[in-house]
Design an enzyme around this catalytic site. Sequence first.
Site, PDB file in Angstrom:
ATOM      1  N   LYS A 161       0.878  -1.187   0.000  1.00 39.57           N
ATOM      2  CA  LYS A 161       0.000   0.000   0.000  1.00 39.57           C
ATOM      3  C   LYS A 161       0.903   1.220   0.000  1.00 39.57           C
ATOM      4  CE  LYS A 161      -4.444   0.970   0.248  1.00 39.57           C
ATOM      5  NZ  LYS A 161      -5.605   0.166  -0.149  1.00 39.57           N
ATOM      6  N   ASP A 201      -6.996   4.181  -4.519  1.00 37.89           N
ATOM      7  CA  ASP A 201      -7.628   4.087  -3.200  1.00 37.89           C
ATOM      8  C   ASP A 201      -8.215   5.489  -2.961  1.00 37.89           C
ATOM      9  OD1 ASP A 201      -7.776   2.118  -0.732  1.00 37.89           O
ATOM     10  OD2 ASP A 201      -7.343   4.060   0.134  1.00 37.89           O
TER      11      ASP A 201
END
Length: 489
Positions: A161, A201
């Site tokens: 991430k 995201d």
Amino acid sequence: MIMKSIGKIPHVSQKCERTVWMPLFSPRQINCVLTMQFSLNSFLDYVQARHPHEPEFHQAVTEVFASLVPVLEKKPEFIRERIPERIIEPERIISFRVVWEDDEGRVHVNRGYRVQMSSVLGPYKGGLRFHPSVNQGILKFLAFEQVFKNALTGLPMGAGKGGSDFDPKGRSDREVMRFAYAFMNELFRHIGKDTDIPAGDIGVGGREIGYLFGKYKKITNQFTGVLTGKGISWGGSLIRTEATGFGLIYFAQEMLVSRGDSLKGKRCLVSGSGNVALYAIKKILEMGGTPLTASDSSGYIYDPKGIDEDKWAFLVDLKENRRGRVKEYAERYPEAVYTPANPELGYNPLWAHEADCAFPCATQNEVNKKDAEHLVAGGVKLVAEGANMPCTIEAVDVFKENGVMYAPGKAANAGGVAVSGLEMTQNSIRIAWDREEVDIRLQRIMRNIHEECLRVAEKYGKPGDYLFGANAAGFLKVAYSMLDQGLVG
Ligand code: NDP
Ligand code: 2IT
């Protein structure tokens, strides 16, 4: 029993889950203790001491390992090989300076990150978040969740991430472009189609992926599938935009069908109005349910007549094209009520409306204990997480105590990364599947995840416990793969 034996070790507090690990043992002794036994409290103390000031990361680790105690009790080899300590430690964290210039010529300095959490199942894979709240701890929690989520998809993807504390809100397209270029100027050296494949995201959608991809291509002189969520005409997959929201509702439908019910006629509360929320609303409509709410960080709308196809199209145009606020929905449709956000209340009134199902799709910890109590009082029987960790541990306890069906994000929102995996496959074989093909594969993957959660939960004597099933199924796959690859796994 594992828990009991650890309870006899002096100086390791069992009273409080948040005590700091006291170095009263030599490293060799600690090693010995951890090698032979596992205690949740001692492990969480260790995590706290080793990863201080990262509350979201602790929360995610606590939630997973609280589930895993019965799994670890049966598998001493995981303890011996230090799988718990290894799996919470990112393989690599990259942190870098991002300097860019706004439209007025002012210079800004942001921080960029990529947490490369696990490559045991495949190349690092996971989104990028651009939001002022981004810090290393939040990205570690998201990367940790991604490990289990990606394992559940059944596709060959490791986990990562990344992101930045850059706030795209109110910025012009050119400012976002300059920021994205500056971000990729550093990130490019750490990623690659077989190394690490970022995606979107919060704050990173089609526009941002376009700028990031263009810059990567320019620097490397290579057109590869290094990012997912690309535009359809330049290597993207059909259904990727819709995948997380669609997958969430496919999963919820499976949950209901397993109890002889369905989404048809169900009143649904949805938070957020971004990528996940918009396509969850769309699929609720297609399944015959009634979406009643949508929100952004400024407030929420409640439409007692339901968000229908036309109103949904308005919302999509408002959010995706005009980058407006949900407040405008209530100005356009007077039957809807707009309520501004009020953090001082201590709860979000969105969750206090009567409904059957709830889908938190905005951000972490948006549903607290009080919200959960309101959901139960309002008649909600199913909660499925579109966002990552939107429910606090206390909220999940309330659902459990009241028999609410609850699906954690790592299972319920896996459709997004699953279609990212399908985008990687299409890029590798240089083929673009049609909508139907991708949608069928997405449905199959969500059905498989649902079945796997139930199967593993049943096997451990916890029938219907999706939280346990998701954590245990994801963990077992990753842990055995780590054993297979030895100490570098
Ligand atoms: P978007 O940026 O498209 O939308 C986010 C939405 O949530 C916006 O409505 C935003 O409002 C709201 N929001 C964000 N932060 C906050 C906050 N602190 N308080 C209140 N509202 C907030 O993001 P996505 O829809 O992509 O992501 C939503 C969630 O889903 C995240 O948890 C993400 O990690 C998760 N997720 C996303 C996937 C994807 O494929 N995109 C896949 C799986 C999970 P505002 O515009 O006012 O900030
Ligand atoms: O949280 C997530 O799963 C995502 N943001 C999607 C990740 C991806 O690589 O598509």
